[in-house]
Design a protein around this motif. Sequence first.
Motif, mmCIF file in Angstrom:
data_model
loop_
_atom_site.group_PDB
_atom_site.id
_atom_site.type_symbol
_atom_site.label_atom_id
_atom_site.label_comp_id
_atom_site.label_asym_id
_atom_site.label_seq_id
_atom_site.Cartn_x
_atom_site.Cartn_y
_atom_site.Cartn_z
ATOM 1 N N ASN A 96 -7.277 -0.189 1.105
ATOM 2 C CA ASN A 96 -8.599 -0.270 1.725
ATOM 3 C C ASN A 96 -9.711 -0.583 0.721
ATOM 4 O O ASN A 96 -10.773 -1.039 1.102
ATOM 5 N N ARG A 118 -3.824 1.374 -3.235
ATOM 6 C CA ARG A 118 -4.665 1.701 -2.082
ATOM 7 C C ARG A 118 -5.214 0.379 -1.555
ATOM 8 O O ARG A 118 -5.966 -0.307 -2.237
ATOM 9 N N SER A 163 0.830 -1.205 0.000
ATOM 10 C CA SER A 163 0.000 0.000 0.000
ATOM 11 C C SER A 163 0.866 1.256 0.000
ATOM 12 O O SER A 163 1.805 1.383 0.772
ATOM 13 N N GLY A 181 -5.932 1.153 -7.538
ATOM 14 C CA GLY A 181 -4.672 1.863 -7.695
ATOM 15 C C GLY A 181 -4.522 2.343 -9.120
ATOM 16 O O GLY A 181 -5.482 2.338 -9.906
#
Length: 154
Positions: free
Chosen positions: A72, A70, A32, A76
Amino acid sequence: MKKFLMLLGATVFFIISCSAPKEARQKRNLISGTWSLDNISYEGTEGLFKSVLFNDAQAICFEGSDWFFRDNNSTGRYTLTAGSLCSGGDRFIRWSVVNNQLQFKFIDEKRKDISGGLGYRLNIADLTAQNMVLKSTVSDNGSPVTVVYNFSKK
């Protein structure tokens, strides 16, 4: 009471079986963020290669590209710089970590699949908080060649 316990047991089993393994979660957390693809090299054979990566652009266009993951929502992008050989801009992706592999597929700005379900898998050869090495093996005239992607965290 027996029905309640059986239902509770089935629910716990379902939750455990659907959750990502601890190792995959740890790798997702490390991945991340924003990375720079510093270098692309080839293993397994000698010579110079001209390759198109991810059915998108020549390998030289990817060197120096920015990648954002990302964790969560598993989305991306990577951004290529425009040049004489390169069509610049953002490419949006949905990604995950499965069996020590980073896998991704292309999506649009609204997070809709645009790849027809097809995607790419790269083996995670090395992953630390600051560096990531991904590898994929392809065939060149019947011989295996490993493409090595070296990233550094921004």
